[in-house]
Design a protein around this motif. Structure first.
Motif, PDB file in Angstrom:
ATOM      1  N   GLY A 162       3.605  -1.798 -17.262  1.00 14.31           N
ATOM      2  CA  GLY A 162       5.011  -2.238 -17.034  1.00 14.31           C
ATOM      3  C   GLY A 162       6.011  -1.190 -16.585  1.00 14.31           C
ATOM      4  N   GLU A 163       5.718   0.100 -16.535  1.00 10.54           N
ATOM      5  CA  GLU A 163       6.672   1.172 -16.105  1.00 10.54           C
ATOM      6  C   GLU A 163       6.818   0.998 -14.493  1.00 10.54           C
ATOM      7  OE1 GLU A 163       7.278   4.601 -19.595  1.00 10.54           O
ATOM      8  OE2 GLU A 163       5.600   4.428 -18.204  1.00 10.54           O
ATOM      9  N   LEU A 164       5.385   1.091 -14.088  1.00 11.58           N
ATOM     10  CA  LEU A 164       5.356   0.996 -12.578  1.00 11.58           C
ATOM     11  C   LEU A 164       5.815  -0.284 -12.053  1.00 11.58           C
ATOM     12  CD1 LEU A 164       4.091   2.458 -10.048  1.00 11.58           C
ATOM     13  CD2 LEU A 164       1.916   1.441 -10.442  1.00 11.58           C
ATOM     14  N   HIS A 165       5.603  -1.418 -12.655  1.00 10.02           N
ATOM     15  CA  HIS A 165       6.250  -2.708 -12.292  1.00 10.02           C
ATOM     16  C   HIS A 165       7.593  -2.494 -11.973  1.00 10.02           C
ATOM     17  CE1 HIS A 165       7.450  -6.822 -13.044  1.00 10.02           C
ATOM     18  NE2 HIS A 165       6.761  -7.063 -12.099  1.00 10.02           N
ATOM     19  N   GLY A 166       8.150  -2.163 -13.132  1.00  9.74           N
ATOM     20  CA  GLY A 166       9.719  -2.074 -13.039  1.00  9.74           C
ATOM     21  C   GLY A 166      10.021  -1.037 -11.809  1.00  9.74           C
ATOM     22  N   LEU A 167       9.520  -0.093 -11.709  1.00  7.97           N
ATOM     23  CA  LEU A 167       9.779   0.784 -10.507  1.00  7.97           C
ATOM     24  C   LEU A 167       9.556   0.415  -9.342  1.00  7.97           C
ATOM     25  CD1 LEU A 167      10.861   3.938 -10.374  1.00  7.97           C
ATOM     26  CD2 LEU A 167       8.304   4.557 -10.361  1.00  7.97           C
ATOM     27  N   LEU A 168       8.331  -0.284  -9.263  1.00 11.31           N
ATOM     28  CA  LEU A 168       8.060  -1.063  -7.873  1.00 11.31           C
ATOM     29  C   LEU A 168       9.219  -2.040  -7.546  1.00 11.31           C
ATOM     30  CD1 LEU A 168       4.165  -1.562  -8.112  1.00 11.31           C
ATOM     31  CD2 LEU A 168       5.500   0.206  -6.559  1.00 11.31           C
ATOM     32  N   LEU A 169       9.746  -2.841  -8.488  1.00  7.36           N
ATOM     33  CA  LEU A 169      10.526  -3.901  -8.117  1.00  7.36           C
ATOM     34  C   LEU A 169      11.788  -3.369  -7.777  1.00  7.36           C
ATOM     35  CD1 LEU A 169       9.924  -6.665 -10.626  1.00  7.36           C
ATOM     36  CD2 LEU A 169       9.094  -6.548  -8.280  1.00  7.36           C
TER      37      LEU A 169
ATOM     38  N   ASN B 163       0.943  -1.110  -0.096  1.00  5.09           N
ATOM     39  CA  ASN B 163      -0.062  -0.041   0.138  1.00  5.09           C
ATOM     40  C   ASN B 163       0.897   1.272   0.006  1.00  5.09           C
ATOM     41  OD1 ASN B 163      -2.219  -1.547   0.184  1.00  5.09           O
ATOM     42  ND2 ASN B 163      -2.521  -1.463   2.108  1.00  5.09           N
ATOM     43  N   ASN B 164       2.026   1.146   0.885  1.00  2.46           N
ATOM     44  CA  ASN B 164       2.796   2.611   0.833  1.00  2.46           C
ATOM     45  C   ASN B 164       3.556   2.692  -0.393  1.00  2.46           C
ATOM     46  OD1 ASN B 164       1.781   2.883   3.319  1.00  2.46           O
ATOM     47  ND2 ASN B 164       3.250   2.043   4.453  1.00  2.46           N
ATOM     48  N   LEU B 165       3.831   1.365  -0.789  1.00  3.69           N
ATOM     49  CA  LEU B 165       4.737   1.421  -2.158  1.00  3.69           C
ATOM     50  C   LEU B 165       4.145   2.026  -3.222  1.00  3.69           C
ATOM     51  CD1 LEU B 165       7.758   0.536  -2.793  1.00  3.69           C
ATOM     52  CD2 LEU B 165       6.619  -1.502  -3.423  1.00  3.69           C
ATOM     53  N   VAL B 166       2.967   1.547  -3.462  1.00  2.00           N
ATOM     54  CA  VAL B 166       2.118   1.920  -4.732  1.00  2.00           C
ATOM     55  C   VAL B 166       1.798   3.529  -4.464  1.00  2.00           C
ATOM     56  CG1 VAL B 166      -0.047   1.684  -5.976  1.00  2.00           C
ATOM     57  CG2 VAL B 166       1.376  -0.327  -5.151  1.00  2.00           C
ATOM     58  N   ARG B 167       1.286   3.774  -3.466  1.00  2.00           N
ATOM     59  CA  ARG B 167       0.848   5.273  -3.195  1.00  2.00           C
ATOM     60  C   ARG B 167       1.967   6.291  -3.293  1.00  2.00           C
ATOM     61  NH1 ARG B 167      -1.651   4.361   2.328  1.00  2.00           N
ATOM     62  NH2 ARG B 167      -3.437   3.117   1.773  1.00  2.00           N
ATOM     63  N   ARG B 168       3.291   5.677  -2.915  1.00  2.00           N
ATOM     64  CA  ARG B 168       4.237   6.529  -3.146  1.00  2.00           C
ATOM     65  C   ARG B 168       4.733   6.701  -4.373  1.00  2.00           C
ATOM     66  NH1 ARG B 168       7.339   4.108   0.188  1.00  2.00           N
ATOM     67  NH2 ARG B 168       9.101   3.332  -1.173  1.00  2.00           N
ATOM     68  N   LEU B 169       4.859   5.772  -5.319  1.00  2.00           N
ATOM     69  CA  LEU B 169       5.324   5.607  -6.551  1.00  2.00           C
ATOM     70  C   LEU B 169       4.543   5.850  -7.590  1.00  2.00           C
ATOM     71  CD1 LEU B 169       7.982   2.967  -5.941  1.00  2.00           C
ATOM     72  CD2 LEU B 169       8.371   5.254  -5.856  1.00  2.00           C
ATOM     73  N   ASN B 170       3.226   5.430  -7.457  1.00  2.00           N
ATOM     74  CA  ASN B 170       2.311   5.635  -8.667  1.00  2.00           C
ATOM     75  C   ASN B 170       2.090   6.915  -9.147  1.00  2.00           C
ATOM     76  OD1 ASN B 170       0.602   4.821 -10.465  1.00  2.00           O
ATOM     77  ND2 ASN B 170      -1.214   4.523  -9.160  1.00  2.00           N
ATOM     78  N   ASP B 171       2.335   7.032 -10.355  1.00  2.00           N
ATOM     79  CA  ASP B 171       2.145   8.280 -11.315  1.00  2.00           C
ATOM     80  C   ASP B 171       1.075   8.016 -12.163  1.00  2.00           C
ATOM     81  OD1 ASP B 171       2.431  10.503 -12.603  1.00  2.00           O
ATOM     82  OD2 ASP B 171       4.204  10.747 -12.437  1.00  2.00           O
ATOM     83  N   PRO B 172      -0.015   8.714 -12.574  1.00  2.00           N
ATOM     84  CA  PRO B 172      -0.804   8.274 -13.489  1.00  2.00           C
ATOM     85  C   PRO B 172      -0.066   8.340 -15.055  1.00  2.00           C
ATOM     86  CG  PRO B 172      -1.587   9.971 -12.325  1.00  2.00           C
ATOM     87  CD  PRO B 172      -0.270   9.860 -11.902  1.00  2.00           C
ATOM     88  N   THR B 173       0.965   8.820 -15.131  1.00  2.00           N
ATOM     89  CA  THR B 173       1.376   9.150 -16.598  1.00  2.00           C
ATOM     90  C   THR B 173       2.339   7.769 -16.812  1.00  2.00           C
ATOM     91  OG1 THR B 173       3.614   9.958 -15.746  1.00  2.00           O
ATOM     92  CG2 THR B 173       1.963  11.439 -16.554  1.00  2.00           C
TER      93      THR B 173
ATOM     94  N   LYS C  71      -2.784   1.517 -18.147  1.00  2.00           N
ATOM     95  CA  LYS C  71      -2.257   2.518 -17.381  1.00  2.00           C
ATOM     96  C   LYS C  71      -1.858   1.797 -15.848  1.00  2.00           C
ATOM     97  CE  LYS C  71      -5.131   6.013 -19.079  1.00  2.00           C
ATOM     98  NZ  LYS C  71      -4.311   7.034 -19.408  1.00  2.00           N
ATOM     99  N   SER C  72      -1.025   2.691 -15.220  1.00  2.00           N
ATOM    100  CA  SER C  72      -0.313   2.233 -13.915  1.00  2.00           C
ATOM    101  C   SER C  72      -1.440   1.950 -12.685  1.00  2.00           C
ATOM    102  CB  SER C  72       0.574   3.271 -13.437  1.00  2.00           C
ATOM    103  OG  SER C  72       0.011   4.610 -13.026  1.00  2.00           O
TER     104      SER C  72
END
Length: 173
Positions: free
Chosen positions: A83-90, A69-79, A138-139
């Protein structure tokens, strides 16, 4: 023969005095060594306990920062795409773990293993969420899937690891 008795009268008491002095000196050396060991442990405790507390704080922060929950809230960007969000989260999970890797020195193997398992569980959850999502989505779609999977977990490795860290820290307080 009389010469031997006279010699024994001198040598025997002198030998007993020397032996008694030996015992006194050995006893004194042992006591001095014990005192130094106690002083060393006291000084060591003054240094190590704050380091252990600091390491515990860092590990609690690590576990909180990588919770889905904290990870996604901190890193998610609608743009971002999924795939980009997946890589960023990992990447973020691995970076956080690698940044705190040295903290294992201050904790038991069992506690560190629970932290490693929590990290692996989060990575697995992110990868599982990505399997149900298209790379070009979309992310937000990936974020929702991560939240769904996170809510559906029965055993929460992060909570378990946090409990282990806190229990080990409480031992020193």
């Amino acid at each position: 023969m009389e010469y031997i008795f006279a010699l024994l009268k001198i040598v025997l008491p002198a030998g007993l005095v020397i032996y008694a002095m030996y015992l006194v000196i050995i006893s004194f050396i042992r006591k001095e060594r014990e005192d130094r060991l106690i002083d060393f442990k006291t000084q060591n405790t003054k240094v190590v306990i704050p380091l252990k507390l600091q390491a515990g704080e860092r590990l609690c922060l690590l576990l909180e920062r990588i919770s889905p929950n904290n990870l996604v809230r901190r890193l998610n960007d609608p743009t971002y795409t999924a795939g980009e969000l997946h890589g960023l989260l990992l990447q973020e999970v691995r970076n956080e773990f690698n940044h705190n890797f040295s903290q294992q020195l201050y904790f038991s193997d069992e506690t560190w293993e629970s932290i490693r398992n929590a990290v692996e569980e989060v990575i697995s959850l992110i990868n599982s969420a990505m399997q149900d999502v298209s790379v070009d989505d979309k992310s937000v779609v990936l974020a929702k899937k991560v939240f769904q999977l996170s809510l559906g977990r029965k055993n929460d490795g992060i909570s378990f690891a946090l409990t282990k860290v806190k229990d080990e820290i409480r031992f020193y307080l």
